[in-house]
Design a protein around this motif. Structure first.
Motif, PDB file in Angstrom:
ATOM      1  N   ILE A  74      13.694   7.807   5.483  1.00 44.63           N
ATOM      2  CA  ILE A  74      12.244   7.627   5.455  1.00 44.63           C
ATOM      3  C   ILE A  74      11.538   8.946   5.149  1.00 44.63           C
ATOM      4  CG2 ILE A  74      10.230   7.040   6.860  1.00 44.63           C
ATOM      5  CD1 ILE A  74      11.877   4.657   5.857  1.00 44.63           C
ATOM      6  N   ALA A  75      12.076  10.042   5.692  1.00 49.39           N
ATOM      7  CA  ALA A  75      11.496  11.356   5.399  1.00 49.39           C
ATOM      8  C   ALA A  75      11.587  11.653   3.906  1.00 49.39           C
ATOM      9  CB  ALA A  75      12.209  12.437   6.202  1.00 49.39           C
ATOM     10  N   GLY A  76      12.729  11.333   3.313  1.00 48.42           N
ATOM     11  CA  GLY A  76      12.879  11.555   1.877  1.00 48.42           C
ATOM     12  C   GLY A  76      11.990  10.648   1.053  1.00 48.42           C
ATOM     13  N   LEU A  77      11.884   9.391   1.483  1.00 49.40           N
ATOM     14  CA  LEU A  77      11.078   8.414   0.747  1.00 49.40           C
ATOM     15  C   LEU A  77       9.607   8.818   0.720  1.00 49.40           C
ATOM     16  CD1 LEU A  77      10.898   5.574  -0.622  1.00 49.40           C
ATOM     17  CD2 LEU A  77      10.507   4.647   1.677  1.00 49.40           C
ATOM     18  N   HIS A  78       9.069   9.132   1.894  1.00 45.30           N
ATOM     19  CA  HIS A  78       7.639   9.438   1.991  1.00 45.30           C
ATOM     20  C   HIS A  78       7.332  10.925   1.792  1.00 45.30           C
ATOM     21  CE1 HIS A  78       6.311   5.455   3.306  1.00 45.30           C
ATOM     22  NE2 HIS A  78       7.394   5.404   4.064  1.00 45.30           N
ATOM     23  N   GLY A  79       8.239  11.771   2.270  1.00 47.09           N
ATOM     24  CA  GLY A  79       7.946  13.197   2.260  1.00 47.09           C
ATOM     25  C   GLY A  79       8.252  13.913   0.964  1.00 47.09           C
ATOM     26  N   MET A  80       9.246  13.422   0.219  1.00 40.56           N
ATOM     27  CA  MET A  80       9.662  14.127  -0.992  1.00 40.56           C
ATOM     28  C   MET A  80       8.528  14.303  -2.005  1.00 40.56           C
ATOM     29  SD  MET A  80      12.193  15.683  -2.297  1.00 40.56           S
ATOM     30  CE  MET A  80      12.895  16.257  -3.822  1.00 40.56           C
ATOM     31  N   PRO A  81       7.796  13.241  -2.363  1.00 41.59           N
ATOM     32  CA  PRO A  81       6.725  13.449  -3.349  1.00 41.59           C
ATOM     33  C   PRO A  81       5.610  14.357  -2.837  1.00 41.59           C
ATOM     34  CG  PRO A  81       6.641  11.217  -2.454  1.00 41.59           C
ATOM     35  CD  PRO A  81       7.922  11.825  -1.979  1.00 41.59           C
ATOM     36  N   VAL A  82       5.332  14.300  -1.536  1.00 39.77           N
ATOM     37  CA  VAL A  82       4.293  15.173  -0.974  1.00 39.77           C
ATOM     38  C   VAL A  82       4.755  16.631  -1.011  1.00 39.77           C
ATOM     39  CG1 VAL A  82       2.919  15.698   1.076  1.00 39.77           C
ATOM     40  CG2 VAL A  82       3.427  13.320   0.500  1.00 39.77           C
ATOM     41  N   TRP A  83       6.017  16.856  -0.674  1.00 41.38           N
ATOM     42  CA  TRP A  83       6.574  18.215  -0.713  1.00 41.38           C
ATOM     43  C   TRP A  83       6.551  18.760  -2.139  1.00 41.38           C
ATOM     44  CZ3 TRP A  83       7.577  20.874   3.646  1.00 41.38           C
ATOM     45  CH2 TRP A  83       8.278  22.076   3.548  1.00 41.38           C
ATOM     46  N   VAL A 109       0.835  -1.204   0.000  1.00 40.75           N
ATOM     47  CA  VAL A 109       0.000   0.000   0.000  1.00 40.75           C
ATOM     48  C   VAL A 109       0.872   1.257   0.000  1.00 40.75           C
ATOM     49  CG1 VAL A 109      -1.791   1.290   1.227  1.00 40.75           C
ATOM     50  CG2 VAL A 109      -1.905  -1.199   1.124  1.00 40.75           C
ATOM     51  N   ASP A 110       1.984   1.218   0.745  1.00 45.75           N
ATOM     52  CA  ASP A 110       2.925   2.342   0.721  1.00 45.75           C
ATOM     53  C   ASP A 110       3.402   2.611  -0.707  1.00 45.75           C
ATOM     54  OD1 ASP A 110       2.755   2.701   3.436  1.00 45.75           O
ATOM     55  OD2 ASP A 110       4.637   1.681   3.904  1.00 45.75           O
ATOM     56  N   ASN A 111       3.851   1.557  -1.380  1.00 43.68           N
ATOM     57  CA  ASN A 111       4.342   1.704  -2.751  1.00 43.68           C
ATOM     58  C   ASN A 111       3.231   2.133  -3.704  1.00 43.68           C
ATOM     59  OD1 ASN A 111       6.788   0.874  -1.779  1.00 43.68           O
ATOM     60  ND2 ASN A 111       7.034  -0.843  -3.175  1.00 43.68           N
ATOM     61  N   PHE A 112       2.051   1.606  -3.469  1.00 44.83           N
ATOM     62  CA  PHE A 112       0.879   1.957  -4.272  1.00 44.83           C
ATOM     63  C   PHE A 112       0.629   3.467  -4.208  1.00 44.83           C
ATOM     64  CE2 PHE A 112      -4.005   1.602  -4.493  1.00 44.83           C
ATOM     65  CZ  PHE A 112      -4.005   1.693  -5.875  1.00 44.83           C
ATOM     66  N   GLY A 113       0.664   4.005  -2.994  1.00 46.81           N
ATOM     67  CA  GLY A 113       0.410   5.433  -2.814  1.00 46.81           C
ATOM     68  C   GLY A 113       1.506   6.304  -3.393  1.00 46.81           C
ATOM     69  N   ARG A 114       2.755   5.980  -3.065  1.00 53.28           N
ATOM     70  CA  ARG A 114       3.858   6.794  -3.584  1.00 53.28           C
ATOM     71  C   ARG A 114       3.973   6.663  -5.095  1.00 53.28           C
ATOM     72  NH1 ARG A 114       6.583   4.441   0.691  1.00 53.28           N
ATOM     73  NH2 ARG A 114       7.763   3.167  -0.794  1.00 53.28           N
TER      74      ARG A 114
END
Length: 202
Positions: free
Chosen positions: A135-144, A69-74
């Motif tokens: 982890i911040a870069g993995l999850h946060g970068m696309p949102v930023w 699900v993480d990969n699905f979202g990102r």
């Protein structure tokens, strides 16, 4: 364990998270809708693990579903942001396949023989400074990047210098994540080719 594992509470949370990702995809061009929906999915990412431990409903399927699900979202987010976003998504899926195929559900704690810099990232379930940055870069970068692309950060009165600083920090984390991903893929290729060589000798 059987199919009843699919009905564990944390796994039901995972299904709901996947549904939220689909909804977020439908409202991608509307930040006022996208961010709350996508953000809720991200918040529930922490809840499913806590629920699994609390209810003693941890499972290999649950560990697998969580990362899927993480990969699905990102993957959705990267692909919607840029034409080349599918490359990032493909790399993350490839890393997922390599880690779960070789290391199984306990992949996070199976890097004891990896290089020092990889262990520094993976140690204590990413609860180290390099791990947190990754982890911040993995999850946060696309949102930023979504926030920058849709001018959301400015609407929240975040000054330009802070937007740039946030981008640079998250980019550093994502690059560190990229390095770990490449190491995992190469390690998996080495593992596969080693097996083939041993089979031929046998």
């Amino acid at each position: 364990m059987g199919l009843h594992v699919c009905l564990y509470v944390p796994n039901i949370i995972g299904y709901f998270r996947a549904l939220l990702v689909l909804i977020a995809w439908c409202v991608f061009s509307h930040p006022d809708l996208f961010l709350p929906v996508y953000g809720l999915s991200a918040l529930l990412d922490g809840l499913d693990g806590w629920t699994a431990r609390r209810l003693k409903q941890t499972s290999r399927f649950g560990a697998w579903l969580d990362v899927v699900v993480d990969n699905f979202g990102r993957g959705m987010l990267w692909s919607m942001l840029y034409d080349w976003g599918w490359l990032v998504a493909s790399l993350e899926w490839c890393t997922f396949v390599c880690n779960h195929n070789t290391r199984g559900a306990q992949w996070k704690s199976s890097f004891t023989e990896s290089p020092t810099w990889v262990r520094a990232v993976m140690a204590k379930g990413f609860k180290t400074p390099p791990g947190v940055l990754t982890i911040a870069g993995l999850h946060g970068m696309p949102v930023w990047l979504y926030g920058l692309q849709h001018n959301v950060l400015s609407q929240f009165c975040i000054p330009q210098w802070l937007q740039i600083l946030g981008f640079l920090l998250l980019a550093a984390g994502r690059l560190l994540c990229l390095a770990v991903e490449m190491w995992c893929i190469l390690a998996h290729i080495k593992h596969l080719t080693k097996d083939e060589d041993e089979e031929k000798r046998d």
